[in-house]
Design an enzyme around this catalytic site. Structure first.
Site, mmCIF file in Angstrom:
data_model
loop_
_atom_site.group_PDB
_atom_site.id
_atom_site.type_symbol
_atom_site.label_atom_id
_atom_site.label_comp_id
_atom_site.label_asym_id
_atom_site.label_seq_id
_atom_site.Cartn_x
_atom_site.Cartn_y
_atom_site.Cartn_z
ATOM 1 C CD GLU A 34 -13.566 78.642 49.501
ATOM 2 O OE1 GLU A 34 -14.195 77.883 50.266
ATOM 3 O OE2 GLU A 34 -13.657 78.571 48.255
ATOM 4 C CG HIS A 49 -10.203 72.253 51.961
ATOM 5 N ND1 HIS A 49 -9.946 71.432 50.887
ATOM 6 C CD2 HIS A 49 -11.139 73.140 51.533
ATOM 7 C CE1 HIS A 49 -10.695 71.801 49.867
ATOM 8 N NE2 HIS A 49 -11.431 72.838 50.227
ATOM 9 C CD GLU A 50 -12.796 75.507 53.967
ATOM 10 O OE1 GLU A 50 -12.802 76.394 53.097
ATOM 11 O OE2 GLU A 50 -13.337 74.392 53.790
ATOM 12 C CG HIS A 60 -10.122 77.451 49.498
ATOM 13 N ND1 HIS A 60 -10.151 77.298 48.134
ATOM 14 C CD2 HIS A 60 -10.951 76.507 50.001
ATOM 15 C CE1 HIS A 60 -10.977 76.297 47.830
ATOM 16 N NE2 HIS A 60 -11.468 75.786 48.939
ATOM 17 C CD GLU A 85 -13.226 73.842 46.535
ATOM 18 O OE1 GLU A 85 -12.404 73.309 47.299
ATOM 19 O OE2 GLU A 85 -13.872 74.872 46.843
ATOM 20 C CG ASP A 116 -26.000 75.692 44.929
ATOM 21 O OD1 ASP A 116 -24.833 75.598 45.366
ATOM 22 O OD2 ASP A 116 -26.730 76.671 45.155
ATOM 23 C CE1 TYR A 138 -15.674 70.341 46.122
ATOM 24 C CE2 TYR A 138 -14.119 70.874 47.857
ATOM 25 C CZ TYR A 138 -15.310 71.114 47.204
ATOM 26 O OH TYR A 138 -16.123 72.125 47.637
HETATM 27 ZN ZN LIG Z 1 -12.693 74.121 49.148
#
Ligand SMILES: [Zn+2]
Length: 575
Positions: free
Chosen positions: A260, A284-285, A288, A307, A364, A372
């Site tokens: 995003e 979705h992006e 954001h 998220e 990560d 999410y």
């Molecule tokens: Zn996202």
């Protein structure tokens, strides 16, 4: 005092307010020659700590050019190397000359053969804590910065795009300088740029898609609905605050569905299915721009604030555009992914809480679909408990109250209690936030259509329905052949469908499934597809998994490479 477990930034030291960047891309040596200027919110002195990873620091100076003493600590495996500068009293900022490493974790340098064209390509991916490998800075979302000016010197045949406002291009012999500015303050993980052979196709007066020439037409076709999405999002969440909304279609190695980056979403080319069936990634992006970029998690511990809210916002946009049934179908696919992730963390249930404690854990490695989809279910539960009108009013107030701020989960809970007293308690919010797994009260997607598909009373009418059907069955080889003949699953452009189908083929021991998996694993670097395919390959043919990874790894981003290496080693999620 270090409030973010993934940064050396110290709350008692000066805070960066704005930066200037001057970068020269050396494609031969795969390094950036850089200079960054940091300007402080208010003057300060004494020790000043910055985050770096694999940077060669050449000089540190005050704003008027006087050299400043500094020490670069030995690297810590997750955080990188702390750069400590000794600031004279009353410093307003500093300037650092440095060079990145060819192994910089934020950067991927692609050879022409790894692109859709015949030119090299360079791009950055800073989330969660990779901006520090691009430039020395206070790499925590708690400290938002604006970019006064950014200069990129690149080969003249290439063009730089930055997630910022373009301010022109100056020729410089065989090179050119692309100029940018970012007036809105952003967390450092949203610093982003790409350099390549890129062309633009307008989508609306405030929106365009950028891509390599070979995919530009397909991209413009797939993304034709972006303006309608923006209008739907603005009706739900308030005005779009970032001026333009452009989308950059990345080369196939891009490890995520989308990123995003403000004003310029980076998106995987795997959404170019030809039938606009995967544009939920764009919803979705785009979402954001409100949830994540405007109101931002203060650290990786509160990632669900980014998220969970964004998946919720994405499905509200889809509902507004395509209706409730369509949004429910996406929610059903999401629930399937959540259950898979909860299984993966069965030995580490603490990782499935929304509010985390990731001290000593690489964000990560902790990454999963849990923040999410479990976050989505919590917000849906809150909506259903409060009623939509009250909830939507709250959402708009929340976004307005915390715009351009970075917050922790408790601030959300306090604000919720203040505006809708008792709601969190009635909805059992803390079970989601501090409890593991899926609370029994979680609102599961309800759809008549979904029931019909599951019971065989109806045939899938679109790719999302087909995907949900595939996810909900465990067919044998004969049935898979029949489904392939009927729906052309093995020749679909949609990797969403194809990878789901190939996983089923591997599971059923279908002849040729390993080769089909190999083709996919060479065609994409998107982790959403790599993880299930390698996981299934490892179950049925470890040697093939290793052979295919050896062949494909050069085309993966280092974040994705590390994930697959972890799978091959059989690492359980750490923590
Ligand atoms: Zn996202």
């Amino acid at each position: 005092m270090r409030p973010d477990p993934h940064s050396y930034a110290d709350a008692a030291q000066p805070q960066t307010q704005s930066i200037d960047l001057d970068l020269r891309a050396d494609f031969q040596d795969q390094v950036l020659h850089g200079e960054i200027t940091l300007r402080f919110r208010s003057p300060g002195g004494g020790p000043f700590d910055l985050d770096t990873r694999d940077l060669q620091i050449q000089s540190v100076a005050s704003l008027d050019g006087a050299p400043l003493p500094f020490t670069l600590a030995a690297p810590e495996p997750i955080l990188g190397s702390r750069l400590r500068v000794d600031l004279p009293h009353g410093s307003r900022g500093l300037r650092i000359r440095y060079r990145t490493s060819p192994q910089a974790t934020a950067l991927q340098w692609l050879a022409p053969s790894q692109t859709a064209g015949d030119q090299p390509f360079l791009y950055s991916q800073s989330q969660p804590i990779h901006a520090r490998s691009l430039a020395p800075l206070q790499d925590t979302p708690r400290i938002r910065v604006s970019v006064g000016s950014a200069r990129f010197t690149v080969p003249a045949r290439l063009r730089t795009l930055m997630a910022a406002a373009p301010r022109g291009r100056e020729p410089a012999g065989a090179e050119a300088v692309d100029l940018f500015e970012m007036p809105q303050p952003i967390p450092p993980y949203l610093l982003a740029f790409a350099v390549g052979d890129l062309v633009q196709r307008p989508l609306s007066p405030r929106s365009a898609v950028w891509a390599e020439p070979a995919v530009a037409a397909a991209a413009a076709h797939e993304l034709a609905g972006v303006e309608a999405m923006m209008l739907a999002a603005e009706r739900l969440f308030g005005p779009y605050e970032w001026d333009r909304y452009d989308v950059l279609v990345m080369p196939r190695s891009f490890p995520y569905g989308g990123m995003e980056n403000p004003r310029l979403t980076f998106v995987t080319p795997s959404i170019l299915a030809g039938d606009r069936s995967l544009v939920n990634v764009i919803a979705h992006e785009l979402a954001h721009a409100w949830t994540g970029n405007l109101v931002t998690n203060a650290s990786a511990d509160d990632f669900w604030l980014n998220e969970g809210f964004t998946v919720y916002a994405e499905r509200r946009i889809l509902e507004a555009l395509e209706g409730r049934e369509s949004a429910e179908m996406h929610a059903a696919a999401g629930l399937h992914e959540l259950r898979t992730a909860l299984d993966r963390f069965a030995a580490h249930p603490e990782r499935t809480r929304l509010r985390n404690d990731l001290r000593g854990v690489d964000p990560d490695e902790a990454y999963s679909t849990v923040p999410y989809e479990k976050g989505y279910l919590l917000l849906r539960k809150l909506e259903e408990t409060a009623g939509r009108a009250a909830w939507d009013g709250f959402l708009r107030e929340y976004l307005a109250a915390f715009r351009f701020q970075s917050i922790v989960t408790q601030q959300f809970l306090d604000f919720l209690e203040q505006r809708l007293p008792g709601l969190a308690g009635r909805a059992g919010a803390l079970e989601y936030i501090d409890g593991p797994g899926l609370p029994p009260s979680a609102p599961l997607p309800r759809s008549r259509r979904l029931e019909q598909l599951r019971t065989g009373a109806a045939e899938p009418a679109n790719p999302t329905e087909l995907l949900v059907l595939l996810q909900s069955i465990a067919p044998g080889a004969a049935r898979l052949r029949e489904m392939d003949a009927r729906w052309g699953l093995s020749s679909r452009r949609s990797l969403e469908l194809r990878h789901t189908f190939v996983v089923l083929q591997l599971r059923a021991g279908v002849e040729g499934a390993v080769e089909a998996a190999r083709q996919l694993l060479l065609a994409t670097g998107r982790m959403k597809y790599l993880r299930p395919l390698y996981t299934e390959l490892l179950r049925c043919d470890r040697a093939a998994a290793e052979r295919i990874f050896a062949e494909a790894r050069g085309g993966y981003h280092n974040i994705a490479r590390a994930v697959v290496e972890g799978l091959l080693k059989g690492d359980p999620p750490k923590g």
